[in-house]
Write a protein that holds these residues in place. Structure first.
Motif, PDB file in Angstrom:
ATOM      1  N   ALA A   1       0.830  -1.205   0.000  1.00  0.00           N
ATOM      2  CA  ALA A   1       0.000   0.000   0.000  1.00  0.00           C
ATOM      3  C   ALA A   1       0.867   1.259   0.000  1.00  0.00           C
ATOM      4  CB  ALA A   1      -0.931  -0.014   1.207  1.00  0.00           C
ATOM      5  N   CYS A   2       1.916   1.272   0.810  1.00  0.00           N
ATOM      6  CA  CYS A   2       2.798   2.445   0.864  1.00  0.00           C
ATOM      7  C   CYS A   2       3.519   2.660  -0.459  1.00  0.00           C
ATOM      8  CB  CYS A   2       3.809   2.281   1.989  1.00  0.00           C
ATOM      9  SG  CYS A   2       3.050   2.326   3.622  1.00  0.00           S
ATOM     10  N   ALA A   3       3.977   1.566  -1.064  1.00  0.00           N
ATOM     11  CA  ALA A   3       4.631   1.674  -2.365  1.00  0.00           C
ATOM     12  C   ALA A   3       3.651   2.170  -3.427  1.00  0.00           C
ATOM     13  CB  ALA A   3       5.221   0.325  -2.776  1.00  0.00           C
ATOM     14  N   GLY A   4       2.382   1.783  -3.307  1.00  0.00           N
ATOM     15  CA  GLY A   4       1.370   2.241  -4.247  1.00  0.00           C
ATOM     16  C   GLY A   4       1.113   3.729  -4.134  1.00  0.00           C
ATOM     17  N   VAL A   5       0.999   4.236  -2.917  1.00  0.00           N
ATOM     18  CA  VAL A   5       0.803   5.676  -2.716  1.00  0.00           C
ATOM     19  C   VAL A   5       1.971   6.448  -3.321  1.00  0.00           C
ATOM     20  CG1 VAL A   5       0.715   7.502  -0.966  1.00  0.00           C
ATOM     21  CG2 VAL A   5      -0.667   5.458  -0.681  1.00  0.00           C
ATOM     22  N   ALA A   6       3.160   5.868  -3.244  1.00  0.00           N
ATOM     23  CA  ALA A   6       4.351   6.545  -3.765  1.00  0.00           C
ATOM     24  C   ALA A   6       4.513   6.376  -5.279  1.00  0.00           C
ATOM     25  CB  ALA A   6       5.594   6.013  -3.048  1.00  0.00           C
ATOM     26  N   THR A   7       4.347   5.151  -5.795  1.00  0.00           N
ATOM     27  CA  THR A   7       4.808   4.893  -7.169  1.00  0.00           C
ATOM     28  C   THR A   7       3.808   4.231  -8.106  1.00  0.00           C
ATOM     29  OG1 THR A   7       5.709   2.684  -6.713  1.00  0.00           O
ATOM     30  CG2 THR A   7       7.152   4.569  -6.245  1.00  0.00           C
TER      31      THR A   7
ATOM     32  N   ASP B   1      -7.783   3.151 -11.982  1.00  0.00           N
ATOM     33  CA  ASP B   1      -6.923   4.073 -12.721  1.00  0.00           C
ATOM     34  C   ASP B   1      -6.350   5.143 -11.797  1.00  0.00           C
ATOM     35  OD1 ASP B   1      -5.590   4.846 -15.038  1.00  0.00           O
ATOM     36  OD2 ASP B   1      -7.110   6.338 -15.548  1.00  0.00           O
ATOM     37  N   VAL B   2      -5.922   4.726 -10.609  1.00  0.00           N
ATOM     38  CA  VAL B   2      -5.354   5.638  -9.623  1.00  0.00           C
ATOM     39  C   VAL B   2      -3.844   5.478  -9.626  1.00  0.00           C
ATOM     40  CG1 VAL B   2      -5.256   6.222  -7.178  1.00  0.00           C
ATOM     41  CG2 VAL B   2      -7.425   5.523  -8.209  1.00  0.00           C
ATOM     42  N   SER B   3      -3.130   6.598  -9.666  1.00  0.00           N
ATOM     43  CA  SER B   3      -1.673   6.588  -9.656  1.00  0.00           C
ATOM     44  C   SER B   3      -1.136   7.097  -8.335  1.00  0.00           C
ATOM     45  CB  SER B   3      -1.128   7.476 -10.779  1.00  0.00           C
ATOM     46  OG  SER B   3      -1.482   6.965 -12.033  1.00  0.00           O
ATOM     47  N   GLY B   4       0.108   6.744  -8.035  1.00  0.00           N
ATOM     48  CA  GLY B   4       0.805   7.287  -6.887  1.00  0.00           C
ATOM     49  C   GLY B   4       1.348   8.666  -7.205  1.00  0.00           C
ATOM     50  N   ILE B   5       2.030   9.255  -6.243  1.00  0.00           N
ATOM     51  CA  ILE B   5       2.562  10.606  -6.402  1.00  0.00           C
ATOM     52  C   ILE B   5       3.672  10.660  -7.450  1.00  0.00           C
ATOM     53  CG2 ILE B   5       4.271  10.413  -4.541  1.00  0.00           C
ATOM     54  CD1 ILE B   5       2.132  13.500  -5.231  1.00  0.00           C
ATOM     55  N   ALA B   6       4.378   9.555  -7.682  1.00  0.00           N
ATOM     56  CA  ALA B   6       5.494   9.535  -8.635  1.00  0.00           C
ATOM     57  C   ALA B   6       5.384   8.304  -9.533  1.00  0.00           C
ATOM     58  CB  ALA B   6       6.820   9.541  -7.882  1.00  0.00           C
ATOM     59  N   PRO B   7       4.375   8.270 -10.431  1.00  0.00           N
ATOM     60  CA  PRO B   7       4.127   7.060 -11.210  1.00  0.00           C
ATOM     61  C   PRO B   7       5.223   6.702 -12.211  1.00  0.00           C
ATOM     62  CG  PRO B   7       2.751   8.861 -11.990  1.00  0.00           C
ATOM     63  CD  PRO B   7       3.407   9.331 -10.727  1.00  0.00           C
TER      64      PRO B   7
ATOM     65  N   THR C   1      -6.542  13.735   3.596  1.00  0.00           N
ATOM     66  CA  THR C   1      -7.439  12.935   2.758  1.00  0.00           C
ATOM     67  C   THR C   1      -7.440  13.486   1.345  1.00  0.00           C
ATOM     68  OG1 THR C   1      -9.427  14.269   3.054  1.00  0.00           O
ATOM     69  CG2 THR C   1      -8.938  12.635   4.777  1.00  0.00           C
ATOM     70  N   ASN C   2      -8.105  12.774   0.461  1.00  0.00           N
ATOM     71  CA  ASN C   2      -8.235  13.262  -0.912  1.00  0.00           C
ATOM     72  C   ASN C   2      -9.112  14.509  -0.996  1.00  0.00           C
ATOM     73  OD1 ASN C   2     -10.497  11.695  -0.206  1.00  0.00           O
ATOM     74  ND2 ASN C   2     -10.970  11.281  -2.350  1.00  0.00           N
ATOM     75  N   LEU C   3      -9.778  14.860   0.108  1.00  0.00           N
ATOM     76  CA  LEU C   3     -10.600  16.072   0.163  1.00  0.00           C
ATOM     77  C   LEU C   3      -9.882  17.203   0.894  1.00  0.00           C
ATOM     78  CD1 LEU C   3     -14.075  14.473   0.986  1.00  0.00           C
ATOM     79  CD2 LEU C   3     -13.124  15.092  -1.254  1.00  0.00           C
TER      80      LEU C   3
ATOM     81  N   ASP D   1       6.704  18.391   8.564  1.00  0.00           N
ATOM     82  CA  ASP D   1       7.166  19.277   7.495  1.00  0.00           C
ATOM     83  C   ASP D   1       6.108  19.511   6.426  1.00  0.00           C
ATOM     84  OD1 ASP D   1       9.986  19.704   8.317  1.00  0.00           O
ATOM     85  OD2 ASP D   1      10.094  17.528   8.072  1.00  0.00           O
ATOM     86  N   LEU D   2       5.268  18.505   6.169  1.00  0.00           N
ATOM     87  CA  LEU D   2       4.226  18.649   5.159  1.00  0.00           C
ATOM     88  C   LEU D   2       3.152  17.602   5.378  1.00  0.00           C
ATOM     89  CD1 LEU D   2       4.506  16.352   2.585  1.00  0.00           C
ATOM     90  CD2 LEU D   2       6.669  17.535   2.419  1.00  0.00           C
ATOM     91  N   ALA D   3       2.014  17.812   4.733  1.00  0.00           N
ATOM     92  CA  ALA D   3       0.943  16.824   4.734  1.00  0.00           C
ATOM     93  C   ALA D   3       0.620  16.478   3.290  1.00  0.00           C
ATOM     94  CB  ALA D   3      -0.303  17.371   5.441  1.00  0.00           C
ATOM     95  N   ALA D   4       0.309  15.213   3.051  1.00  0.00           N
ATOM     96  CA  ALA D   4       0.027  14.765   1.689  1.00  0.00           C
ATOM     97  C   ALA D   4      -1.096  13.734   1.738  1.00  0.00           C
ATOM     98  CB  ALA D   4       1.274  14.148   1.069  1.00  0.00           C
ATOM     99  N   PRO D   5      -1.898  13.635   0.654  1.00  0.00           N
ATOM    100  CA  PRO D   5      -3.033  12.700   0.636  1.00  0.00           C
ATOM    101  C   PRO D   5      -2.595  11.251   0.805  1.00  0.00           C
ATOM    102  CG  PRO D   5      -3.212  14.279  -1.144  1.00  0.00           C
ATOM    103  CD  PRO D   5      -1.842  14.450  -0.552  1.00  0.00           C
ATOM    104  N   SER D   6      -3.299  10.549   1.701  1.00  0.00           N
ATOM    105  CA  SER D   6      -3.031   9.146   1.940  1.00  0.00           C
ATOM    106  C   SER D   6      -4.301   8.385   2.263  1.00  0.00           C
ATOM    107  CB  SER D   6      -2.034   8.994   3.093  1.00  0.00           C
ATOM    108  OG  SER D   6      -1.824   7.652   3.425  1.00  0.00           O
TER     109      SER D   6
END
Length: 198
Positions: free
Chosen positions: A48-54, A62-68, A173-175, A189-194
């Motif tokens: 799951a973590c690798a998916g959120v990233a890559t 059809d959902v991509s990670g932050i760095a597909p 969240t995505n919202l 340092d930052l927040a990002a959708p997860s």
């Protein structure tokens, strides 16, 4: 991604896997154990973590990670056999084998409201990666802020996530709202959708 098992055959990682390592079992196969009850997630948290990233968006949503377009170096660390020396060695291994960015979504147990310092050996591994990785420019290390929101925990108490040489990331969240589980704190340092919002 340093985590527990990562499903290297997952459709979202097609064409992006580079050689990884399994520090829990000391072999070159970082996939989840067939029967692993050593952790809460059942040894699939890393996928799951690798998916959120890559993730490259080959899934049915059809959902991509932050760095597909990035490559994925899967490193399995968590499990009943992992030691603090393994934590150190995972960072050194990643840096020595070409990692540019290291993502960690693990750390000390959540929910205790107690200060949990970064072990010296793990700190040494992180320091090595942030100074020697990327041909001497240093690897960039992202660390999850923690999942203990509402239990008295803040990321400031987590010696891993709050270490000055890592980027401490809280979850939204995505919202664009606060993910219910994610810890805050001055070290974030930052927040990002997860997480999905409702």
């Amino acid at each position: 991604v340093i985590d527990d098992g990562i499903d290297t055959a997952h459709e979202d990682f097609a064409g992006k896997i580079v050689a990884g390592y399994d520090f829990a079992d000391n072999d070159s196969d970082p996939r989840p154990a067939v029967d692993d009850t050593a952790d809460f997630y059942g040894d699939d948290h890393g996928t799951a973590c690798a998916g959120v990233a890559t993730a490259n968006g080959n899934n049915t949503l059809d959902v991509s990670g932050i760095a597909p377009d990035s490559k994925l170096m899967p490193i399995r660390l968590l499990g009943d056999n992992a030691t603090l020396q393994d934590e150190h060695d995972a960072f050194v291994w990643a840096a020595d084998h070409g990692a540019d960015i290291i993502s960690c979504s693990w750390g000390p147990p959540d929910g205790y409201g107690l200060s949990q310092p970064l072990p010296d050996s793990t700190k040494e591994g992180i320091d090595y990666a942030t100074t020697s990785g990327r041909g001497g420019k240093g690897c960039v290390i992202f660390w999850a802020a923690g999942n203990g929101n509402g239990t008295g925990d803040t990321s400031d108490l987590d010696g891993y996530a709050s270490y000055s040489k890592v980027i401490d990331v809280a979850a939204s969240t995505n919202l664009d709202t606060h993910a219910w589980y994610s810890e805050g704190g001055a070290s974030v340092d930052l927040a990002a959708p997860s997480d999905g919002g409702t």
